[in-house]
Write a protein that holds these residues in place. Sequence first.
Motif, mmCIF file in Angstrom:
data_model
loop_
_atom_site.group_PDB
_atom_site.id
_atom_site.type_symbol
_atom_site.label_atom_id
_atom_site.label_comp_id
_atom_site.label_asym_id
_atom_site.label_seq_id
_atom_site.Cartn_x
_atom_site.Cartn_y
_atom_site.Cartn_z
ATOM 1 N N MET A 1 0.764 -1.111 0.109
ATOM 2 C CA MET A 1 -0.030 -0.043 -0.182
ATOM 3 C C MET A 1 0.939 1.315 0.084
ATOM 4 O O MET A 1 1.996 1.249 0.836
ATOM 5 C CB MET A 1 -0.993 -0.022 1.035
ATOM 6 C CG MET A 1 -1.815 1.160 1.134
ATOM 7 S SD MET A 1 -3.251 1.113 1.961
ATOM 8 C CE MET A 1 -4.144 2.687 1.689
ATOM 9 N N HIS A 2 0.379 2.177 -0.708
ATOM 10 C CA HIS A 2 1.275 3.584 -0.987
ATOM 11 C C HIS A 2 0.272 4.665 -1.089
ATOM 12 O O HIS A 2 -1.081 4.678 -1.118
ATOM 13 C CB HIS A 2 2.086 3.378 -2.189
ATOM 14 C CG HIS A 2 3.408 2.996 -1.921
ATOM 15 N ND1 HIS A 2 3.422 1.256 -2.292
ATOM 16 C CD2 HIS A 2 4.531 3.155 -1.539
ATOM 17 C CE1 HIS A 2 4.686 0.891 -2.167
ATOM 18 N NE2 HIS A 2 5.570 1.831 -1.518
ATOM 19 N N HIS A 3 0.870 5.681 -0.954
ATOM 20 C CA HIS A 3 0.243 6.964 -1.081
ATOM 21 C C HIS A 3 -0.677 7.150 -2.566
ATOM 22 O O HIS A 3 -0.294 6.577 -3.523
ATOM 23 C CB HIS A 3 1.172 8.294 -0.822
ATOM 24 C CG HIS A 3 1.950 8.027 -1.840
ATOM 25 N ND1 HIS A 3 2.384 8.665 -3.168
ATOM 26 C CD2 HIS A 3 3.349 7.638 -1.562
ATOM 27 C CE1 HIS A 3 3.503 8.474 -3.324
ATOM 28 N NE2 HIS A 3 4.180 7.665 -2.701
ATOM 29 N N ARG A 4 -1.722 8.088 -2.535
ATOM 30 C CA ARG A 4 -2.383 8.286 -3.615
ATOM 31 C C ARG A 4 -1.910 8.761 -4.858
ATOM 32 O O ARG A 4 -2.276 8.962 -6.130
ATOM 33 C CB ARG A 4 -3.635 9.309 -3.384
ATOM 34 C CG ARG A 4 -3.223 10.514 -2.656
ATOM 35 C CD ARG A 4 -4.785 11.438 -2.623
ATOM 36 N NE ARG A 4 -5.536 11.006 -1.753
ATOM 37 C CZ ARG A 4 -6.159 11.746 -0.689
ATOM 38 N NH1 ARG A 4 -5.647 12.789 -0.894
ATOM 39 N NH2 ARG A 4 -6.904 11.214 -0.040
ATOM 40 N N GLN A 5 -0.482 9.457 -4.619
ATOM 41 C CA GLN A 5 0.110 10.003 -5.813
ATOM 42 C C GLN A 5 1.173 9.019 -6.483
ATOM 43 O O GLN A 5 1.684 9.211 -7.655
ATOM 44 C CB GLN A 5 1.052 11.198 -5.241
ATOM 45 C CG GLN A 5 0.322 12.427 -4.723
ATOM 46 C CD GLN A 5 0.362 12.201 -3.234
ATOM 47 O OE1 GLN A 5 0.680 11.171 -2.521
ATOM 48 N NE2 GLN A 5 -0.410 13.376 -2.449
ATOM 49 N N LYS A 6 1.143 7.901 -6.049
ATOM 50 C CA LYS A 6 2.316 6.763 -6.478
ATOM 51 C C LYS A 6 1.519 6.549 -8.019
ATOM 52 O O LYS A 6 0.519 6.140 -8.362
ATOM 53 C CB LYS A 6 2.302 5.654 -5.635
ATOM 54 C CG LYS A 6 3.356 4.721 -6.225
ATOM 55 C CD LYS A 6 3.787 3.605 -5.471
ATOM 56 C CE LYS A 6 4.984 2.636 -5.815
ATOM 57 N NZ LYS A 6 6.071 3.294 -6.282
ATOM 58 N N VAL A 7 2.522 6.679 -9.109
ATOM 59 C CA VAL A 7 2.185 6.396 -10.501
ATOM 60 C C VAL A 7 2.495 4.769 -11.166
ATOM 61 O O VAL A 7 2.210 4.809 -12.120
ATOM 62 C CB VAL A 7 2.892 7.647 -11.350
ATOM 63 C CG1 VAL A 7 2.442 8.889 -11.017
ATOM 64 C CG2 VAL A 7 4.253 7.235 -11.277
ATOM 65 N N SER B 1 4.556 -1.821 -6.724
ATOM 66 C CA SER B 1 5.546 -1.369 -6.370
ATOM 67 C C SER B 1 6.758 -1.909 -6.677
ATOM 68 O O SER B 1 7.073 -3.279 -6.667
ATOM 69 C CB SER B 1 5.571 -0.917 -4.726
ATOM 70 O OG SER B 1 5.824 -2.110 -3.943
ATOM 71 N N GLY B 2 7.987 -1.115 -6.703
ATOM 72 C CA GLY B 2 9.134 -1.796 -7.011
ATOM 73 C C GLY B 2 9.616 -2.667 -6.043
ATOM 74 O O GLY B 2 10.076 -3.664 -6.089
ATOM 75 N N THR B 3 9.352 -2.176 -4.560
ATOM 76 C CA THR B 3 9.698 -3.185 -3.467
ATOM 77 C C THR B 3 8.934 -4.503 -3.688
ATOM 78 O O THR B 3 9.393 -5.442 -3.546
ATOM 79 C CB THR B 3 9.301 -2.523 -2.302
ATOM 80 O OG1 THR B 3 9.906 -1.133 -2.213
ATOM 81 C CG2 THR B 3 9.589 -3.277 -0.962
ATOM 82 N N ALA B 4 7.644 -4.279 -4.010
ATOM 83 C CA ALA B 4 6.811 -5.528 -4.124
ATOM 84 C C ALA B 4 7.385 -6.450 -5.192
ATOM 85 O O ALA B 4 7.569 -7.609 -5.028
ATOM 86 C CB ALA B 4 5.231 -5.320 -4.451
#
Length: 259
Positions: free
Chosen positions: A144-150, A154-157
Motif C-alpha cells: 500500500m502506498h500514497h495516492r500520488q504513486k504512479v 511497487s518496485g519493492t513488491a
Amino acid sequence: MRIGIAGITGRVGRLLVEEVQAAGATLSGGTTRKPEAASGLPQGVALFKDMAELAANSDVVIDFTHADTVIPNAQALAAAGTAWVLGTTGLSAEQQTAVNKAAEKIAVVHAANYSPGVTLVQRLAQMMARALPADSYDAEIVEMHHRQKVDAPSGTALAIGEAVAQGRGVNLADVRESGRDGHTGPRKEGAIGFAALRGGQIVGEHEVLFTSADEQIVLGHRAFDRRIFATGAVRAAKWVKGHKPGLYSMEDVLGLPPL
Ligand SMILES: NC(=O)C1=CN([C@@H]2O[C@H](COP(=O)(O)OP(=O)(O)OC[C@H]3O[C@@H](n4cnc5c(N)ncnc54)[C@H](OP(=O)(O)O)[C@@H]3O)[C@@H](O)[C@H]2O)C=CC1
Ligand SMILES: O=C(O)C1=N[C@H](C(=O)O)C[C@H](O)C1
C-alpha cells in the motif's frame, strides 16, 4: 565527495538535500524541470539544466525521478563516468537494459527500496521461499502506498517477488499474478500473487504471506517517513564512490553475505 540529486524538488529529492548535507558530503546541486518549484530548497543549492551538466559536476548522482528519465540519465551518467544511485521504480525491460548497459561503464547501485529493513525482508523472503514448498505454501505480496504513486505493483513488491522466485528457482515472469479480477478460476499452484492498494499519504507498506492449508507466515515492513529512503540512498552514495563499474544492490551496500 560531490553528490548530485536528480529530481531535487521531489518528495524524496527534498529529503536527500537535507541528508546529503547532514552526512557531511558536498551537495553539487540538482535537476528539476520546474525551477520555480525549487523555491523551498535551502539558499544556494545549484540547479543544473540537465543530467549531463549535473553528472559533470558530481562524483555520484542520486536519482529518484521517473521511469521516463532512466534511458537518457543512463546515457548521460555513463558518458560522464559518474556513479549512479538509482531509486526510481516502474522501469520497463528496455529501461532496465539501459541501467545494465550503463553499469558496464560506471558503478551503479539500483534498489527499489533503500531502507535497510526492506533489504532484510527481501533476504528473509528468499530464505522462506527456499524452506516452504511451493506446492503447499501459496505466496502473495500486498503493498500500500500514497495516492500520488504512479506505478504498481511497487518496485519493492516486485523485488520481494523476485526474491521469492529466486528462492523457488523459478522466473517471476512465469508465475506472477497481478490484479486478479473477474472469473479467474482457481489459484495456480506455484503462483506468486500481487495486490496494490493506494490511499491517503501512506509512505510504503509491504507484506509477504506464505499460506498453507494448516498455517500462515506473514513478513511485513512499514515505512513511517521517507527519510529512511533518503538516508539509505546517501549511505549507498558514500559506499559506491571508488567502486569499479558494475551493478550493485542495497545488499552489497549493507555488506550482506551472498545467500
Ligand atoms: N528506491 C527507494 O527507496 C524509493 C523509490 N522511490 C521511487 O522514486 C521515484 C520518485 O518518487 P517520489 O520522490 O515520491 O516522486 P516525486 O514525483 O515526488 O518526485 C519525482 C521527481 O522527478 C522529477 N522528474 C524528472 N523527470 C520527470 C518525468 N519525466 N516525469 C515525472 N517526473 C520527473 C520531478 O521533478 P520536476 O518536475 O521538478 O522535474 C519530480 O519531482 C518513484 O519512482 C518512486 O517509486 C520512492 C521512494 C523510495
Ligand atoms: O513511490 C513511493 O513512494 C515508493 N516507491 C518505492 C517502490 O515503488 O517500491 C519504494 C517505497 O515503497 C516508496
